[in-house]
Design an enzyme around this catalytic site. Structure first.
Site, PDB file in Angstrom:
ATOM      1  CB  SER A 294      -0.943  -0.053   1.205  1.00 62.80           C
ATOM      2  OG  SER A 294      -1.944   0.907   1.072  1.00 62.80           O
TER       3      SER A 294
ATOM      4  CG  HIS B 156      -5.385  -2.443   0.224  1.00 60.96           C
ATOM      5  ND1 HIS B 156      -4.828  -1.857  -0.883  1.00 60.96           N
ATOM      6  CD2 HIS B 156      -4.884  -1.765   1.299  1.00 60.96           C
ATOM      7  CE1 HIS B 156      -4.025  -0.877  -0.500  1.00 60.96           C
ATOM      8  NE2 HIS B 156      -4.038  -0.802   0.817  1.00 60.96           N
TER       9      HIS B 156
ATOM     10  CG  ASP C 142      -7.011  -2.887  -3.307  1.00 59.35           C
ATOM     11  OD1 ASP C 142      -7.932  -2.172  -2.854  1.00 59.35           O
ATOM     12  OD2 ASP C 142      -5.808  -2.561  -3.277  1.00 59.35           O
TER      13      ASP C 142
END
Ligand SMILES: COc1cc(/C=C/C(=O)O[C@@H]2O[C@H](CO)[C@@H](O)[C@H](O)[C@H]2O)cc(OC)c1O
Length: 394
Positions: free
Chosen positions: A103, A371, A315
């Site tokens: 991320s 994610h 995601d």
């Protein structure tokens, strides 16, 4: 490195790739039990989990000024930490080293790798055996990553061909922060927003839950939570009357565990250094002073490194199409074209390999994962890492 910025590495350790996990199924609000994670990435690598930037997790500064951070400052802090740590643990100095993050952490990965490369070139000690880097559902260039959300929503059948076409014609690829004077684009984005607003953006197939203020005593933890730092604590489905399971509820265990006095004592958390532990500290003073980090990848692509870019394909917040787009811009040669990879005889996702001289980049999708891919598909992600690290075909 976990994302945020400001999400604790404990989150990645416990809920994703570390050797220990909380028993969320039997959690009753008291100190959670700890289980072994059969799919820990520590089976195939030694891993340092770093709370960054300062103020994240249990990390702290001695002065209030010390808390201000940024992409560049945090990169230097991480590098300084790594140097000191290796000097204190010399048996690890010769080990092959990979920088890894997910991320927002993916943004710092090439920056830290560059710092290591420059430090090595400048002859700084210890010389680190940098081999490459690993990024999961990372952010590289918000202009690319976030503008790919709309084409992704179209791919995943969340918006119609007509909605997408109309936005494509009016917005010139700028769906994120569109030009406020471009009324055609704003109008075209309206039905798109309505179509995707109620979908869980980090895992399309799971319920979307919204925060409601918990009552003292909920989950047996008799504190009143501050909303800004307890977004994980209690969620309700945004529609319907029944309380649905929401993945975010799993994260409650981390707050109970990390704030338990006996745990903090056992971890040698110095009294008075930080108050309540929060999974993601959203009140940090952090300047995102590197818009795009694509230029770092460009420099690495001219050198001999091995890179693994993987994406849970469900995601929408950092969709797999972002990396595909920026990787294409590196002008590499396709070494192994898009094909499925397998775990236990099942398709675990898709792989696309690129090469340029001694630079190897492997792009991997993890089918069905969100994610934080290893949190959703732990077995597949460990198999991916293991095969990639041992230079075997995926
Ligand atoms: C640069 O601007 C943005 C950054 C992000 C970063 C998200 C992130 O790190 O997510 C956290 O990831 C960690 C995993 O690393 C999870 O544990 C956390 O729950 C999750 O919040 C997202 C954005 O839009 C959605 C942005 O606009």
């Amino acid at each position: 490195m976990t994302g945020g910025p400001g999400c604790s590495a404990l989150s990645s350790l416990i809920y994703e790739i570390g050797p220990l996990a909380f028993d969320v199924a039997d959690f009753d609000g008291s100190l959670p039990s700890i289980l072994l994670n059969l799919h820990s990435w520590t089976k195939v690598a030694n891993i340092l989990f770093i709370d960054w930037p300062v103020g994240t997790g249990f990390s702290y500064a001695n002065t209030s000024k010390g808390y201000s951070s940024s992409d560049t400052k945090s990169t230097k802090d991480n590098y300084t930490f790594l140097r000191k740590w290796l000097l204190n643990h010399p048996m690890f100095i010769k080990n092959r080293l990979y920088v890894a993050g997910e991320s927002y952490g993916g943004k710092l990965v090439p920056m830290i790798a560059m710092e290591i490369l420059l430090g090595n070139e400048a002859g700084l000690q210890p010389q680190m055996s940098l081999q490459g880097y690993i990024i999961g559902n990372g952010i590289t260039d918000p202009n690319i990553d976030f503008n790919e959300r709309i084409p992704y929503a179209h791919h995943m059948a969340l918006i119609s061909d007509e909605y997408f076409e109309s936005a494509k014609v009016s917005c010139d690829g700028k769906y994120d922060n569109p030009d406020p004077n471009n009324l055609q684009c704003l109008l075209a984005l309206q039905p798109i927003q309505e179509s995707i607003n109620h979908v869980n953006e980090v895992q399309l197939l799971e319920p979307k839950c919204k925060y409601i203020a918990p009552k003292p005593g909920d989950f047996g933890w008799d504190q009143t939570f501050r909303e800004e730092d307890s977004v994980d604590h209690l969620f309700l489905p945004t529609s319907g009357h029944d309380r649905l399971w929401c993945r975010s509820q799993n994260y409650v265990t981390s707050y109970v565990w990390a704030n338990d006095p006996t745990v903090r004592e056992a971890l040698h958390i110095r009294k008075g250094t930080i108050g309540d532990w929060t999974r993601c500290n959203t009140s940090l003073s952090y300047e995102k002073n590197q818009g795009s980090v694509l230029h770092y990848h460009k420099i690495f692509s001219k050198k001999g490194y091995n890179v693994l870019i993987f994406n849970g394909d469900h995601d929408m917040s950092a969709p797999y199409m972002g990396p595909l787009k920026w990787i294409r811009s590196l002008n590499l040669t396709v070494d192994d074209d898009w094909r499925p990879w397998h775990v236990n005889g099942q398709v675990a996702g898709y792989i696309l390999k690129y090469k340029k001289n001694d630079f190897n980049l492997t792009f991997v999708t993890v089918k069905g994962a969100g994610h934080t891919a290893p949190e959703y598909n732990p077995k597949e992600c460990l198999a991916m890492l293991h095969r990639w690290l041992s230079i075997r075909p995926l």
